[in-house]
Motif scaffolding. Structure first.
Motif, PDB file in Angstrom:
ATOM      1  N   THR A  48     -20.191   6.488 -14.479  1.00  0.00           N
ATOM      2  CA  THR A  48     -19.725   7.853 -14.257  1.00  0.00           C
ATOM      3  C   THR A  48     -19.159   8.447 -15.544  1.00  0.00           C
ATOM      4  O   THR A  48     -19.292   9.640 -15.797  1.00  0.00           O
ATOM      5  CB  THR A  48     -18.657   7.923 -13.149  1.00  0.00           C
ATOM      6  N   ASN A  62     -16.942  13.221 -11.158  1.00  0.00           N
ATOM      7  CA  ASN A  62     -16.720  12.592  -9.862  1.00  0.00           C
ATOM      8  C   ASN A  62     -16.817  13.612  -8.738  1.00  0.00           C
ATOM      9  O   ASN A  62     -17.388  13.342  -7.680  1.00  0.00           O
ATOM     10  CB  ASN A  62     -15.372  11.872  -9.819  1.00  0.00           C
ATOM     11  N   LYS A  63     -16.274  14.801  -8.962  1.00  0.00           N
ATOM     12  CA  LYS A  63     -16.324  15.871  -7.961  1.00  0.00           C
ATOM     13  C   LYS A  63     -17.767  16.326  -7.733  1.00  0.00           C
ATOM     14  O   LYS A  63     -18.191  16.525  -6.594  1.00  0.00           O
ATOM     15  CB  LYS A  63     -15.457  17.051  -8.405  1.00  0.00           C
ATOM     16  N   GLN A  99     -19.568  13.711  -5.743  1.00  0.00           N
ATOM     17  CA  GLN A  99     -19.103  13.759  -4.362  1.00  0.00           C
ATOM     18  C   GLN A  99     -19.743  14.940  -3.623  1.00  0.00           C
ATOM     19  O   GLN A  99     -20.206  14.799  -2.495  1.00  0.00           O
ATOM     20  CB  GLN A  99     -17.582  13.869  -4.328  1.00  0.00           C
ATOM     21  N   GLU A 100     -19.767  16.109  -4.263  1.00  0.00           N
ATOM     22  CA  GLU A 100     -20.355  17.309  -3.655  1.00  0.00           C
ATOM     23  C   GLU A 100     -21.847  17.129  -3.385  1.00  0.00           C
ATOM     24  O   GLU A 100     -22.382  17.695  -2.433  1.00  0.00           O
ATOM     25  CB  GLU A 100     -20.144  18.528  -4.552  1.00  0.00           C
ATOM     26  N   GLU A 111     -23.227   8.359  -3.500  1.00  0.00           N
ATOM     27  CA  GLU A 111     -22.299   7.246  -3.275  1.00  0.00           C
ATOM     28  C   GLU A 111     -21.839   6.695  -4.619  1.00  0.00           C
ATOM     29  O   GLU A 111     -22.640   6.448  -5.517  1.00  0.00           O
ATOM     30  CB  GLU A 111     -22.993   6.142  -2.476  1.00  0.00           C
ATOM     31  N   MET A 112     -20.549   6.535  -4.756  1.00  0.00           N
ATOM     32  CA  MET A 112     -19.981   6.038  -6.001  1.00  0.00           C
ATOM     33  C   MET A 112     -20.155   4.521  -6.088  1.00  0.00           C
ATOM     34  O   MET A 112     -19.979   3.814  -5.098  1.00  0.00           O
ATOM     35  CB  MET A 112     -18.495   6.388  -6.083  1.00  0.00           C
TER      36      MET A 112
END
Length: 94
Positions: A57, A72-73, A76-77, A81-82
């Motif tokens: 990331t 990260n945002k 997520q949006e 999947e992290m």
């Protein structure tokens, strides 16, 4: 500054004309469009490389030209999947 010339078809030129604003000249409009497109392209490339497991990331954020928090945002949006492996940690520490 560097000058870049590009040829576009009539349809593209007509679309540009519909976007022109009285307070924004054509050159400024094209610069804004290129900047927006480049920004979006970098984000999409970063997401692609992250999904393929090529980058962490942190590296994805660098590619996209955004902060780690923003990356990260974005992920997520997009419903990504992290994943954070030991290898990603090593890459981030380099």
């Amino acid at each position: 500054m560097k000058v870049i010339s590009v040829e576009v078809d009539k349809e593209f030129a007509k679309a540009l004309e519909t976007l022109e604003q009285p307070y924004l000249d054509r050159s400024a409009l094209i610069k804004n469009l290129l900047f927006s497109g480049l920004k979006q392209y970098r984000i999409e490339l970063a997401i692609k490389r992250y999904l393929e497991g090529e980058v962490s990331t942190w590296k994805a954020a660098e590619i996209a030209g955004v902060s780690l928090r923003k990356m990260n945002k974005i992920l997520q949006e997009k419903g990504v999947e992290m994943h954070y492996s030991e290898e990603s940690l090593k890459e981030d520490l380099e």
